[in-house]
Structure formats: C-alpha cells, structure tokens
Design an enzyme around this catalytic site. Structure first.
Site, PDB file in Angstrom:
ATOM      1  CG  ASP A  51      -6.738  -4.494   4.309  1.00 56.52           C
ATOM      2  OD1 ASP A  51      -7.686  -4.404   5.110  1.00 56.52           O
ATOM      3  OD2 ASP A  51      -6.670  -3.815   3.259  1.00 56.52           O
ATOM      4  CG  ASP A  87     -11.835  -6.488   6.564  1.00 53.61           C
ATOM      5  OD1 ASP A  87     -11.476  -5.973   7.649  1.00 53.61           O
ATOM      6  OD2 ASP A  87     -12.275  -5.821   5.610  1.00 53.61           O
ATOM      7  CG  ASP A 104      -2.140 -20.167  -0.150  1.00 56.18           C
ATOM      8  OD1 ASP A 104      -1.372 -20.158   0.830  1.00 56.18           O
ATOM      9  OD2 ASP A 104      -1.774 -20.561  -1.275  1.00 56.18           O
ATOM     10  CE  LYS A 119       1.149 -17.856  -2.480  1.00 57.72           C
ATOM     11  NZ  LYS A 119       0.307 -19.052  -2.319  1.00 57.72           N
ATOM     12  CE1 TYR A 139      -3.017  -2.997   0.183  1.00 61.30           C
ATOM     13  CE2 TYR A 139      -3.622  -2.413   2.415  1.00 61.30           C
ATOM     14  CZ  TYR A 139      -3.759  -3.228   1.311  1.00 61.30           C
ATOM     15  OH  TYR A 139      -4.654  -4.265   1.346  1.00 61.30           O
TER      16      TYR A 139
END
Ligand SMILES: NC(=O)c1ccc[n+]([C@@H]2O[C@H](COP(=O)([O-])OP(=O)(O)OC[C@H]3O[C@@H](n4cnc5c(N)ncnc54)[C@H](O)[C@@H]3O)[C@@H](O)[C@H]2O)c1
Length: 366
Positions: A243, A247, A219, A187, A141
């Site tokens: 993020d 959520d 994942d 990852k 970001y």
C-alpha cells in the site's frame, strides 16, 4: 469474443473517467469484432446514498455474473463523518475480499512527455518501468483481533503459507513476461510473518530458475524507489508494505491521473481501477484525466480477457496522445492548451482509428 463487464463508476470523478474508458472499449469492440456487454452498478458513497450499503447485494450479483469489473473511484467529504460501516472505502475492501482478489498489480512506467511533472530528476525517472505486485486480502488490514480500548489498541498481522505462496508465484509468472527480476520486500529482521514470507520465496523460486530474486527490507526499498527506481522490475510484497510503496512509486511518473491498477485472482476474474481517488474538488467539471481509467480497461483486456493486441493498441494510443502534446489540466504546462476529459478521450479514440486504418493498409499489402 463476447464478454460481460460490470462498470461501477462510484463517486467524484469516477463516473467521468469510467465513461471515457467505456467509450474506448466500444471502439476496441467495433474494431476487433468483440462484444462487451456493459452493465452498471453502485459502490461507495453512491451506493450508500441509494441503498444504505457501500457494497449492495445487487452489485455483488452483477459482478458475479460478469467476466471482469471496471471501477471508477469511491469516497468524498460527504461521507467522511459516517460511521465505519457506512464509509465508501468499506465497499472497496469488501469487494476485494468477496471476490478473493489477492493480487494487486500496479505498473509504474515513465512516459517521456510527462517527465517534466515528475518530482524526481529526469535522468533518475526516465527509465522507470516496474510492476508492483501487492498482496491484497491478508495481513494487517484484515487480521483479527483488531480492536481498541480508550488507552490501548491492537491490530494483527496474519499470513498463512498458502496466501504467501499464491502471490509469490503470481509475481514470478509476471516477471517471466517482463525482464525476469523480482524484488521481494519484507521486514524479515523483525517480523515473524516476514520470516515465513522469505522462506516461501526461497522455496518457490526453485521452480523459476530463469527469474532473478532479491530479498529487500521495506525501509531500504522505500529509499531505493527514490534514488534508483529504474533498478526495479517486479516488486512483490505484503498488503501494508505494498500500500505504502505503491503510493510512493506512483508519484514518480508525475501524475496520479495516468496510473492504472488491477486486482486479480487465479482464474482471470479481476477488478480494474485507476490508482487515483475520487478527486471531489474537480468532480463534474470535465477536468479529470481519464488516462488511468482507460489504461485500467487495457489491463482488463490483457489480464482477464487475454486480448494482448487490443490492450497494446490502447496503450500505444494513450502514449501517442501524450507524445503529441495533448494534456488535461493536471499535466498541461503553463501556456499549453488544456483539453477536457471528453476532448482528451476523443484524441485517444482518433488515434485508435488511425492505428486501425494504417494496420488495415499494412494487411492489404501482405
Ligand atoms: N481507490 C479509490 O477509490 C480511492 C483511492 C484514493 C483515495 N480515495 C478517496 O478519494 C477522495 C479524495 O482523496 P485524495 O484527495 O486523497 O486523492 P485523489 O487521488 O482523489 O486526489 C489527489 C490529487 O490528485 C488529483 N487527481 C486525482 N486523480 C486525478 C485525475 N484523474 N485527473 C486529474 N487530477 C486528479 C486531485 O485533484 C487531487 O489534487 C477521498 O475520499 C479518498 O478516500 C479513493
């Protein structure tokens, strides 16, 4: 103790829920002999309307002169078509960056009386008690270059060793105060930044032999959060993975309206805000659930002011009000009485008063 708190109500239901949190803080101040100097500032759409800037200099100065910041929420359809620099969420990104609030803490804990609202089976959700620690100021970001042409676009995922070290260490410290387990999510089978992340975790864990560390791919973490969420204690991860995963985890408890968050740095300064957004469709109707904002204030007491007893008093009061069957519209089952934001806040305040009276009786016997 004397503390300065900057309150930034923001947009939509932000003003209603921060008002509730400030009322609860006033009770804590009175009962525990503290003074909280509360001053208000603008952020988000409210600040765009008043100052043509989602994070005006006045707000930055107010927060710089405070010990902690309590924020409501930002955003709403009114500003959706604004150019990028005048979007409410720019205010949030800018304040996190300005104050170097690199660690975002999101507790997710099942509340027995709210399990009916969880999308998961009760037996899967009932023992959930985790803390997601998300890196907040680096990664995709904020990485440069980030740009596009008509037919191509690039975003950059950049992490320095130092940025990873401080968030990993923070997660180990938090794990020590909990059940001592950290799931480090990356990852590393694909991304270079994740390989560096894993290397740092391996290095830093040597100083925390009492903390059990597991590496997980993002994942499979996403799957396990649904199939066996109770297995997690502390989850630490980089900005974008955090993020998304936070959520995902947030829906387990049944309502966004009960989830607090903290964004902190190493010296104790922090910004505390509900996980939910500005819920514009219910703004001003007195329907908002103030629990997340009230619990965010409790996190502020715990993490910025080291007032653990006071924070626990608020958490206990909120839980008792739920256990006693008092709910705002988002959580009430059909046929159940629905309390307004103000009525529900009063229940929490009454509960704090009851706790205080019974504790004083207890102390007078000692
Ligand atoms: N940190 C933030 O300030 C933040 C976070 C997320 C979204 N937003 C912004 O908020 C606006 C609305 O976004 P959204 O609808 O995707 O998310 P939202 O969290 O505002 O609302 C999602 C749903 O949950 C309900 N809800 C949320 N908080 C509630 C509460 N305290 N009590 C009762 N019900 C509650 C809403 O009514 C809605 O049905 C957008 O402009 C978005 O950009 C801001």
């Amino acid at each position: 103790m004397e503390k300065k708190v900057a309150v930034l109500p923001g947009d939509g239901i932000g003003p209603e829920v921060t008002e509730a949190a400030v009322k609860v803080l006033e009770v804590i101040a009175r009962r525990f002999n503290h003074t909280f100097h509360v001053e208000y500032g603008t952020i988000g759409g409210d600040a765009i309307d008043k100052h043509q800037n989602p994070l005006p200099d006045e707000t930055v100065k107010l927060c710089e002169a405070s010990d902690a910041v309590l924020l409501g929420a930002v955003g709403g359809p009114k500003w959706d078509q604004n150019p990028s620099a005048l979007r409410p969420e720019k205010g949030l990104l800018a304040i996190r960056k300005h104050f170097d609030l690199f660690a975002n803490l999101r507790p997710v804990k099942a509340v027995p009386s709210l399990l009916h609202a969880s999308p998961l089976k009760e037996e899967v959700a009932k023992d959930v008690d985790m803390m997601i620690v998300r890196e907040l100021t680096g990664g995709l970001y904020f990485g440069e270059p980030s740009r596009r042409t008509a037919d191509a676009a690039v975003d950059s995922l950049v992490y320095t060793r130092e940025e990873i070290e401080r968030i990993v260490v923070k997660s180990f410290e938090i794990a020590r105060l909990r059940r001592g387990k950290v799931a480090s999510v990356d990852k590393a089978n694909v991304l270079e930044s994740s390989k560096l992340w894993r290397e740092v975790v391996e290095e830093k864990k040597k100083a925390y032999p009492d903390v059990e560390v597991e590496h997980m791919l993002v994942d499979s973490t996403a799957m396990k959060l649904i199939t066996n969420p109770a297995a997690f204690d502390v989850v630490v991860t980089e900005n974008m993975f955090g993020d998304i995963l936070s959520d995902e985890a947030s829906v387990i408890t049944g309502s966004l309206g009960v989830l607090p968050s903290a964004s902190i740095r190493s010296d104790g300064f922090g910004l505390y805000e509900p996980v939910h957004g500005s819920a514009p469709e219910i703004a001003g109707l007195g329907m908002a659930n103030p629990a997340a904002a009230i619990l965010s204030a409790a996190m502020m007491l715990k993490y910025s002011f080291k007032m653990e007893t006071e924070a626990s008093a608020i958490e206990e009061a909120v839980n008792t009000v739920f256990e006693d069957g008092f709910f705002t519209a988002d959580l009430a089952a059909s046929g159940q009485r629905v309390l307004s934001t103000k009525e529900w806040t009063e229940k929490v305040i009454d509960e704090l008063d009851t706790q205080f009276v019974s504790n004083s009786i207890m102390f007078s016997y000692v």
